[in-house]
Design a protein around this motif. Sequence first.
Motif, mmCIF file in Angstrom:
data_model
loop_
_atom_site.group_PDB
_atom_site.id
_atom_site.type_symbol
_atom_site.label_atom_id
_atom_site.label_comp_id
_atom_site.label_asym_id
_atom_site.label_seq_id
_atom_site.Cartn_x
_atom_site.Cartn_y
_atom_site.Cartn_z
ATOM 1 N N HIS A 145 36.952 46.063 38.777
ATOM 2 C CA HIS A 145 37.561 47.132 39.556
ATOM 3 C C HIS A 145 37.966 46.693 40.961
ATOM 4 O O HIS A 145 37.918 47.464 41.894
ATOM 5 C CB HIS A 145 36.605 48.337 39.663
ATOM 6 N N SER A 146 38.336 45.456 41.108
ATOM 7 C CA SER A 146 38.717 45.026 42.440
ATOM 8 C C SER A 146 40.007 44.225 42.375
ATOM 9 O O SER A 146 40.113 43.259 41.626
ATOM 10 C CB SER A 146 37.592 44.166 43.026
ATOM 11 N N ALA A 147 40.986 44.663 43.145
ATOM 12 C CA ALA A 147 42.275 43.963 43.107
ATOM 13 C C ALA A 147 42.326 42.822 44.100
ATOM 14 O O ALA A 147 43.231 42.023 44.090
ATOM 15 C CB ALA A 147 43.398 44.953 43.400
ATOM 16 N N ASP A 148 41.337 42.732 44.986
ATOM 17 C CA ASP A 148 41.464 41.757 46.064
ATOM 18 C C ASP A 148 40.639 40.495 45.827
ATOM 19 O O ASP A 148 40.381 39.723 46.730
ATOM 20 C CB ASP A 148 41.090 42.393 47.405
ATOM 21 N N CYS A 149 40.199 40.307 44.575
ATOM 22 C CA CYS A 149 39.351 39.143 44.344
ATOM 23 C C CYS A 149 40.123 37.949 43.791
ATOM 24 O O CYS A 149 39.534 36.926 43.476
ATOM 25 C CB CYS A 149 38.204 39.500 43.407
ATOM 26 N N VAL A 150 41.450 38.077 43.711
ATOM 27 C CA VAL A 150 42.236 36.994 43.141
ATOM 28 C C VAL A 150 42.038 35.690 43.908
ATOM 29 O O VAL A 150 41.858 34.614 43.317
ATOM 30 C CB VAL A 150 43.727 37.399 43.090
ATOM 31 N N GLU A 151 42.038 35.784 45.241
ATOM 32 C CA GLU A 151 41.870 34.577 46.052
ATOM 33 C C GLU A 151 40.511 33.925 45.804
ATOM 34 O O GLU A 151 40.393 32.703 45.688
ATOM 35 C CB GLU A 151 42.002 34.902 47.540
ATOM 36 N N GLY A 176 39.362 45.781 33.937
ATOM 37 C CA GLY A 176 40.746 45.656 33.521
ATOM 38 C C GLY A 176 41.134 44.229 33.183
ATOM 39 O O GLY A 176 40.586 43.272 33.722
ATOM 40 N N TYR A 177 42.080 44.081 32.256
ATOM 41 C CA TYR A 177 42.764 42.816 31.982
ATOM 42 C C TYR A 177 41.800 41.688 31.648
ATOM 43 O O TYR A 177 41.984 40.547 32.040
ATOM 44 C CB TYR A 177 43.591 42.477 33.209
ATOM 45 N N GLY A 178 40.735 42.002 30.929
ATOM 46 C CA GLY A 178 39.874 40.955 30.412
ATOM 47 C C GLY A 178 39.098 40.200 31.467
ATOM 48 O O GLY A 178 38.662 39.069 31.244
ATOM 49 N N GLY A 179 38.904 40.791 32.634
ATOM 50 C CA GLY A 179 38.051 40.147 33.635
ATOM 51 C C GLY A 179 38.653 38.877 34.195
ATOM 52 O O GLY A 179 39.826 38.812 34.545
ATOM 53 N N PHE A 180 37.829 37.852 34.233
ATOM 54 C CA PHE A 180 38.176 36.613 34.925
ATOM 55 C C PHE A 180 39.535 36.024 34.535
ATOM 56 O O PHE A 180 40.373 35.740 35.384
ATOM 57 C CB PHE A 180 37.070 35.579 34.658
ATOM 58 N N LEU A 181 39.769 35.834 33.230
ATOM 59 C CA LEU A 181 40.993 35.136 32.829
ATOM 60 C C LEU A 181 42.243 35.968 33.137
ATOM 61 O O LEU A 181 43.299 35.434 33.450
ATOM 62 C CB LEU A 181 40.949 34.762 31.350
ATOM 63 N N GLY A 182 42.101 37.269 33.054
ATOM 64 C CA GLY A 182 43.229 38.121 33.394
ATOM 65 C C GLY A 182 43.618 37.973 34.845
ATOM 66 O O GLY A 182 44.796 37.819 35.192
ATOM 67 N N LEU A 183 42.620 38.011 35.711
ATOM 68 C CA LEU A 183 42.913 37.880 37.138
ATOM 69 C C LEU A 183 43.445 36.487 37.460
ATOM 70 O O LEU A 183 44.342 36.310 38.277
ATOM 71 C CB LEU A 183 41.661 38.174 37.960
ATOM 72 N N MET A 184 42.887 35.503 36.785
ATOM 73 C CA MET A 184 43.354 34.144 37.017
ATOM 74 C C MET A 184 44.807 33.996 36.579
ATOM 75 O O MET A 184 45.626 33.371 37.244
ATOM 76 C CB MET A 184 42.465 33.165 36.238
ATOM 77 N N ASP A 185 45.110 34.615 35.455
ATOM 78 C CA ASP A 185 46.477 34.552 34.944
ATOM 79 C C ASP A 185 47.447 35.162 35.962
ATOM 80 O O ASP A 185 48.516 34.625 36.229
ATOM 81 C CB ASP A 185 46.549 35.327 33.622
ATOM 82 N N SER A 186 47.026 36.273 36.559
ATOM 83 C CA SER A 186 47.942 36.909 37.507
ATOM 84 C C SER A 186 48.067 36.075 38.775
ATOM 85 O O SER A 186 49.112 36.044 39.416
ATOM 86 C CB SER A 186 47.499 38.338 37.820
#
Length: 347
Positions: A63-69, A306-316
């Motif tokens: 639930h966090s959009a700012d953890c991509v970095e 959302g989006y499968g957790g780690f790999l989803g965020l990494m993909d984005s």
Amino acid sequence: MTQSNYFVDRGMNGNTPALPSRADESFVDYVCEARNTLLHARWKQMGDHGNETLKKHDIKIEHSADCVEQVRDVIAGDMELASFMRIKRSYQEIYKDRIIGSINTQRDDWLRKLDEAETTGPGSLTYDPDFPMPDYAKVQIHIQPRGYVGDDLAGLYYDCGTQIFFGGNNAGDAWHRELAERTALPEDGKVDRILEIGCSVGQLACELKKRNTDAEVWATDISAPMVRYGHWRAIQQDLDVNFAQMASEALEFPDNHFDLVTAHILFHEIPRPVIEKTLAEALRVLRPGGTFVLWDFSSASDEKPGYGGFLGLMDSADNGEPYAPGFVTMEVEKNHRGYGLCYSVYW
Ligand SMILES: C[S@@+](CC[C@H](N)C(=O)[O-])C[C@H]1O[C@@H](n2cnc3c(N)ncnc32)[C@H](O)[C@@H]1O
């Protein structure tokens, strides 16, 4: 980089034109298979490893959009994850490069074909050379050079690429045919008008037309190259589908107009304020009792990240999906279950 030398029409692979040379096609087939094998074979293992690594670093991704970095930093420090993501991205870059190089050996022929199709039917085409394109739509998504709107042949590049990013499962538009089969129709059975928003090359709109032959079908996209090519592609299938350049957040249709509105993998590619406006517009043009069918990545919910957790965020972060974190954390399914149906295709 392309090796294409053969300026001949090599016909179609299903509904998608074959690349101009056999050498290019076999190269792209190889990259597609290698990429799919890697992803399918390692996806879960890499996801588990990534999630554990994040836990070790005390980074919470739910639930966090700012953890991509933060996710990116963790990956850079883990050789296994870094190599996996590097190879995945390299395959993407390599096949796009080869497809685009190959097609451009016949650029003038393609531009002429698209021009000729503009005044041909079945179906119609509307676009505006002076369309006021918002900045968010000009970015390079999926690492497609010049993005969806910056090259007159973007639709053709995208079509040739769908084989690969649908995991090699879209021969003859099989993926979209299945979506059309699973698309829930209004309970009263009336399907006179159908709209697909963010249609790109119109694969779903065309499959919906094949299943609802009497319906008036509209396929809209913000990109002129997409709808121009989509129109050409529908003509090859002799399908009466109307293509129009239109922003999903400002649909140029009356209220209560459509029986069915669909969006397939559009929402994770637009910024959150545009998602909100698009949802409102989809509802506005939908008649009472009609269905809105949204196909996309999982959004966040109480049950799952959302989006499968780690790999989803990494993909984005790493694979050209700048707006996906905004969508997958907005709890679309939970909040919008009331007015339509929401399926998660991928995760
Ligand atoms: C991933 S593609 C959609 C794929 C397509 N629906 C399918 O089934 O394969 C996303 C599409 O959304 C379009 N798009 C982006 N922003 C848009 C907007 N605001 N309104 C309409 N289309 C938009 C892009 O030009 C692109 O063609």
